[in-house]
Design a protein around this motif. Structure first.
Motif, mmCIF file in Angstrom:
data_model
loop_
_atom_site.group_PDB
_atom_site.id
_atom_site.type_symbol
_atom_site.label_atom_id
_atom_site.label_comp_id
_atom_site.label_asym_id
_atom_site.label_seq_id
_atom_site.Cartn_x
_atom_site.Cartn_y
_atom_site.Cartn_z
ATOM 1 N N GLU A 12 0.975 -1.275 0.150
ATOM 2 C CA GLU A 12 -0.220 -0.038 0.024
ATOM 3 C C GLU A 12 0.672 1.342 -0.054
ATOM 4 O O GLU A 12 0.324 2.431 -0.737
ATOM 5 C CB GLU A 12 -0.696 0.085 1.312
ATOM 6 N N ARG A 13 2.080 1.065 0.592
ATOM 7 C CA ARG A 13 2.723 2.348 0.891
ATOM 8 C C ARG A 13 3.519 2.523 -0.570
ATOM 9 O O ARG A 13 3.519 3.829 -1.000
ATOM 10 C CB ARG A 13 4.003 2.167 1.886
ATOM 11 N N ALA A 14 4.016 1.505 -1.438
ATOM 12 C CA ALA A 14 4.522 1.610 -2.852
ATOM 13 C C ALA A 14 3.565 2.005 -3.762
ATOM 14 O O ALA A 14 3.803 2.904 -4.530
ATOM 15 C CB ALA A 14 5.118 0.221 -3.066
ATOM 16 N N PHE A 15 2.124 1.447 -3.393
ATOM 17 C CA PHE A 15 1.230 2.007 -4.486
ATOM 18 C C PHE A 15 0.887 3.560 -4.150
ATOM 19 O O PHE A 15 0.785 4.049 -5.075
ATOM 20 C CB PHE A 15 0.061 1.125 -4.350
ATOM 21 N N PRO B 287 -10.505 0.934 -3.840
ATOM 22 C CA PRO B 287 -9.800 1.143 -2.660
ATOM 23 C C PRO B 287 -8.488 1.375 -3.154
ATOM 24 O O PRO B 287 -8.124 1.492 -4.371
ATOM 25 C CB PRO B 287 -9.667 -0.163 -2.147
ATOM 26 N N PRO B 288 -7.482 2.003 -2.073
ATOM 27 C CA PRO B 288 -6.115 2.632 -2.403
ATOM 28 C C PRO B 288 -5.192 1.519 -3.046
ATOM 29 O O PRO B 288 -4.544 1.380 -4.063
ATOM 30 C CB PRO B 288 -5.918 2.921 -1.012
ATOM 31 N N GLU C 175 3.500 10.104 -7.341
ATOM 32 C CA GLU C 175 4.728 10.402 -8.297
ATOM 33 C C GLU C 175 3.780 10.574 -9.551
ATOM 34 O O GLU C 175 4.098 11.510 -10.430
ATOM 35 C CB GLU C 175 5.533 9.169 -8.532
ATOM 36 N N LEU C 176 2.882 9.685 -10.129
ATOM 37 C CA LEU C 176 2.218 9.882 -11.261
ATOM 38 C C LEU C 176 1.335 11.163 -11.285
ATOM 39 O O LEU C 176 1.040 11.825 -12.380
ATOM 40 C CB LEU C 176 1.416 8.436 -11.701
ATOM 41 N N ARG C 177 0.790 11.559 -10.381
ATOM 42 C CA ARG C 177 0.093 12.774 -10.043
ATOM 43 C C ARG C 177 0.813 13.872 -10.326
ATOM 44 O O ARG C 177 0.459 14.794 -11.224
ATOM 45 C CB ARG C 177 -0.640 12.701 -8.797
ATOM 46 N N GLN C 178 2.212 13.951 -9.749
ATOM 47 C CA GLN C 178 2.955 14.966 -9.973
ATOM 48 C C GLN C 178 3.371 15.178 -11.641
ATOM 49 O O GLN C 178 3.763 16.220 -11.962
ATOM 50 C CB GLN C 178 4.103 14.923 -9.194
ATOM 51 N N ARG C 179 3.477 13.894 -11.957
ATOM 52 C CA ARG C 179 4.210 13.869 -13.418
ATOM 53 C C ARG C 179 3.246 14.105 -14.356
ATOM 54 O O ARG C 179 3.208 14.805 -15.567
ATOM 55 C CB ARG C 179 5.057 12.760 -13.844
ATOM 56 N N ALA D 284 2.955 5.850 -3.222
ATOM 57 C CA ALA D 284 4.035 6.612 -3.486
ATOM 58 C C ALA D 284 3.902 6.777 -5.151
ATOM 59 O O ALA D 284 4.245 7.890 -5.606
ATOM 60 C CB ALA D 284 5.344 5.837 -3.178
ATOM 61 N N LEU D 285 3.596 5.496 -5.711
ATOM 62 C CA LEU D 285 3.452 5.727 -7.298
ATOM 63 C C LEU D 285 2.393 6.555 -7.734
ATOM 64 O O LEU D 285 2.541 7.246 -8.540
ATOM 65 C CB LEU D 285 3.299 4.188 -7.774
ATOM 66 N N ARG D 286 1.224 6.569 -6.848
ATOM 67 C CA ARG D 286 0.108 7.437 -7.435
ATOM 68 C C ARG D 286 0.638 8.908 -7.103
ATOM 69 O O ARG D 286 0.385 9.507 -7.994
ATOM 70 C CB ARG D 286 -1.210 7.134 -6.340
#
Length: 329
Positions: free
Chosen positions: A265-268, A309-310, A274-278, A270-272
């Motif tokens: 969940e933490r990795a998921f 869900p997240p 990162e993708l949002r910012q990019r 973090a990816l979300r």
């Protein structure tokens, strides 16, 4: 063996032929533009439970043939037909595809987290930090009516008995209890621990209530009013839960599953981010004001619009077909 059914080509012989480790994975099924390799078929077949294999045939070759012809070829035929009809461009299908892709990504994160080793110290630390979940004393379900007058308390004890005790107790609580938070629900405090904690983290009571209730049996009233702060409590022991003592060894595998999911969940997340910012280039919150209100009665497809869900849970569906009275499903 090769067989052509319209645009379908099946190479079953490739499935039974041993392949070199460095050899390319040959295509065994061709349906229009869709393909399935030997390795993909073997992976799917490996997921098939033994009892389902037995329904397909008595020899490995017969099992492979039936599995390919009855399960995989129809799957590719329908998916190819859907591609030709451009179903992926239909809005509700597009939504389902996005949901499926997100679930698949969540499964990938879980698999990656599960494959990484976990230090034994991490497992033990989690157990120690959540010891209250694994080591619990007897908990007693208590209802109490809080009053100021000893005579009133004893009158309530006298009246709250007999066949209609539960009904009378609720009315007495509504009429006399000084605790506004519980009087309308019959004075119920929930399950109480010896130190006064309850199963609701924000609620704690005087430990004297537990001590008094511990001296009677489930379903009995404490025979005398119990002093609670500056008041008197009429206490009813409604029930109890036995003590729980589960060792680290017994909980180790469950704790590992919890930590794996937390890591995924933490990795998921973090990816979300990162993708949002990019990827998110333009946001216009003002446009949200133009959206129509939701209908008063939800439509039959409303559930498909709920946000996922997240981290989607691992797929619980069996990826292999099942044999039913109407064939392999």
């Amino acid at each position: 063996m090769l067989r052509r059914l319209g645009s379908v080509v099946i190479a079953l012989a490739a499935l039974s032929s041993p392949a070199r480790a460095d050899a390319p994975d040959p295509v065994a099924i061709q349906v229009g533009a869709a393909q399935m390799t030997v390795g993909e078929i073997e992976s799917r077949l490996a997921l098939l439970p033994a009892f389902q294999r037995r329904t397909l045939g008595t020899t490995p070759d017969e099992i492979r043939r039936r599995f390919v012809e009855d399960a995989l070829v129809p799957e590719l035929l329908f998916s190819e037909y859907a591609r030709q009809k451009k179903l992926a461009e239909v809005p509700h299908v597009r939504l389902r595809l996005r949901e499926a892709l997100e679930r698949a990504l969540g499964d990938a994160f879980l698999e990656r987290a599960a494959a990484a080793p976990l230090d034994e110290g991490e497992l033990r630390a989690y157990y120690d930090a959540h010891r209250d979940d694994y080591q619990k004393p007897e908990r007693i379900r208590i209802a109490r009516i809080l009053v100021d007058d000893d005579a009133l308390a004893r009158r309530i004890l006298s009246e709250a008995s007999g066949i209609k005790a539960a009904e009378l107790w609720k009315q007495l609580a509504r009429d006399h209890s000084l605790d506004d938070a519980t009087k309308l629900r019959g004075g119920t405090l929930g399950f109480v621990y010896p130190d006064g904690r309850t199963d609701v983290p924000q609620v704690a009571v005087d430990p004297a209530l537990y001590a008094a209730a511990a001296k009677v049996k489930d379903g009995e009233l404490v025979p005398d009013p119990v002093k609670e702060g500056g008041h008197l409590a009429v206490v009813w022991r409604r029930g109890s839960l036995p003590a729980v003592a589960s060792s680290f060894a017994a909980e180790r595998d469950a704790i590992r599953d919890i930590l794996v999911r937390e890591k995924a969940e933490r990795a998921f997340a973090a990816l979300r981010e990162e993708l949002r910012q990019r990827e998110v280039k333009d946001e216009n919150p003002a446009l949200l004001e133009t959206l129509k209100d939701s209908p008063a009665e939800p439509s039959t497809t409303a559930s498909t619009l709920a946000p996922p869900p997240p981290l989607p849970p691992p797929s619980s569906s069996d990826p292999s077909p099942r044999m039913t009275e109407r064939g392999l499903r």
